[in-house]
Write an enzyme that holds these catalytic residues in place. Structure first.
Site, short mmCIF file in Angstrom:
data_model
loop_
_atom_site.label_atom_id
_atom_site.label_comp_id
_atom_site.label_asym_id
_atom_site.label_seq_id
_atom_site.Cartn_x
_atom_site.Cartn_y
_atom_site.Cartn_z
N ARG A 89 -52.59 44.43 -45.17
CA ARG A 89 -51.23 44.99 -45.12
C ARG A 89 -51.40 46.51 -45.00
O ARG A 89 -52.24 47.10 -45.68
CB ARG A 89 -50.40 44.65 -46.36
CG ARG A 89 -50.02 43.17 -46.47
CD ARG A 89 -49.12 42.93 -47.68
NE ARG A 89 -47.75 43.41 -47.45
CZ ARG A 89 -46.85 43.57 -48.42
NH1 ARG A 89 -47.20 43.33 -49.68
NH2 ARG A 89 -45.63 43.99 -48.13
N ASP A 234 -45.23 52.84 -52.28
CA ASP A 234 -46.40 52.21 -51.68
C ASP A 234 -47.33 53.24 -51.06
O ASP A 234 -48.52 52.96 -50.86
CB ASP A 234 -45.96 51.18 -50.63
CG ASP A 234 -45.31 49.99 -51.31
OD1 ASP A 234 -44.11 50.08 -51.62
OD2 ASP A 234 -46.02 49.00 -51.56
C1 LIG Z 1 -45.63 49.23 -58.12
S1 LIG Z 1 -45.75 49.22 -56.41
C2 LIG Z 1 -44.47 48.14 -56.00
C3 LIG Z 1 -43.99 48.34 -54.61
O1 LIG Z 1 -44.59 47.37 -53.74
C4 LIG Z 1 -43.56 46.57 -53.22
O2 LIG Z 1 -43.82 46.12 -51.94
P1 LIG Z 1 -44.28 44.57 -51.72
O3 LIG Z 1 -43.48 43.71 -52.66
O4 LIG Z 1 -43.96 44.33 -50.24
O5 LIG Z 1 -45.76 44.55 -51.99
C5 LIG Z 1 -42.36 47.49 -53.23
O6 LIG Z 1 -42.40 48.43 -52.19
C6 LIG Z 1 -42.52 48.12 -54.58
O7 LIG Z 1 -41.81 49.29 -54.79
#
Ligand SMILES: CSC[C@H]1O[C@H](OP(=O)(O)O)[C@H](O)[C@@H]1O
Length: 334
Positions: A89, A234
């Site tokens: 990713r 992120d």
């Molecule tokens: C504590 S980082 C969490 C951050 O990651 C999530 O993305 P995903 O669920 O697609 O991995 C989201 O952006 C969150 O804020």
């Protein structure tokens, strides 16, 4: 219950992941012992969240080394396998960061890699506790209303990290200090990290929360129903622009218009000085079906296409506070 929740844990022979695709209906674990399985777990968000991806990337190097021994890989094959984990990713800098953190220890063998991966986890857990304290202190010093009504987006809790959480770590800290009224939880379409994961974590801890449509966030803020918004990240570019789950920039714009703080919480492992500006951040585009279907049922006409960016970028000028384990900076000058 979620205080000792571990989204990612090494069992001695495998990487044990909480399968976040089946929460909140079921708490199930997936033991991963090969690179294909780890890449699939990352791309399907079985494991997700920037810091949790950092840990998965770090342990992923150990998985590749062990699989290479079992299958007789040469160096080029092992290197290519590790690259597949690193690139599974693109947006969360932590995934590549976790891989890069342990690579120098490969010469010491898999035990050295595992020891460094364990340090990645321990450091993130400690960072989250510090973020919670710094973030709560900053908010309480600037927002008069008690108890506080917090809005959050996506999931930034124990499921997204090595434990405790970043933005949700601040929520936990405010709750522990007895100054939290409620949390407005954006459901966070299309994969519903808010209504499925954040709500699950908060429900287990008896923290009052209200799941809302993502489209309700701006109205909640502009109607004065929330005192502060706290979200994760992120990737934070060198100029302070913040890449986070899609919908974050809308929350930031509403906060700016309403004059309430927009707080970003992230460990320093999510800061990316190598990326100059938010426009330079690779935003993951995910499958159209995630938008065009609900619970596997197509909801849009057959002729319809979908635009499915998984993240957006909030310009630094809209960030009231960036909270890391090193302290708080105020990109917007608040
Ligand atoms: C504590 S980082 C969490 C951050 O990651 C999530 O993305 P995903 O669920 O697609 O991995 C989201 O952006 C969150 O804020």
């Amino acid at each position: 219950m979620t205080d000792d929740l571990r989204a990612v844990a090494w069992t001695g022979t495998a990487l044990r992941l909480i399968d976040q695709t089946v929460l909140p209906a079921r708490l199930e674990y997936l033991d991963v012992e090969d690179v294909d399985g780890l890449v699939a777990a990352i791309t399907t968000l079985t494991v997700r969240g920037a810091p949790a991806l950092g840990a998965a990337g770090a342990y992923g190097v150990a998985i590749a080394l062990l699989q290479g021994v079992r299958e007789g890989w040469d160096e080029a094959t092992a290197t290519a396998a590790i690259a597949r984990v690193r690139e599974a990713r693109p947006t969360a800098v932590n995934l590549a960061g976790g891989v890069d953190r342990v690579l120098p220890h490969v010469s010491g063998g898999v035990e050295a890699v595992l020891a460094e991966a364990d340090r990645v986890v321990a450091e993130d857990l400690a960072a989250n506790r510090a973020i919670g304290a710094y973030g709560a202190d900053w908010i309480l010093a600037r927002v008069e209303r008690r108890p506080l009504r917090v809005l959050t987006h996506c999931n930034t809790g124990a499921l997204a990290t090595a434990g405790w959480g970043t933005a949700l770590g601040i929520v936990r800290e405010l709750h522990a200090r007895g100054v939290l009224d409620r949390v407005y939880v954006d459901e966070t379409r299309p994969l519903l990290q808010g209504s499925r994961l954040t709500a699950w974590e908060l429900a287990h801890e008896g923290i009052e929360h209200y799941v809302q449509a993502d489209g309700a966030a701006a109205g909640t803020i502009l109607r004065g129903l929330a005192d502060v918004a706290v979200i994760g990240a992120d990737r934070v570019a060198a100029n302070g622009d913040v890449a986070n789950k899609i919908g974050s920039v809308g929350v930031a714009l509403a906060c700016a218009d309403a004059g309430i703080p927009f707080v970003v919480a992230a460990p320093t492992t999510t800061l990316d000085p190598g990326t100059a500006r938010g426009d330079d951040i690779h935003i993951e585009e995910r499958a159209e079906e995630e938008i065009l279907t609900v619970a596997g049922l197509r909801v849009a006409p057959a002729a319809s296409r979908a635009h499915n960016p998984a993240f957006d970028v909030t310009p630094a000028r809209l960030v009231s506070a960036l909270v890391t384990e090193a302290g708080v900076t105020t990109p917007a000058g608040h």
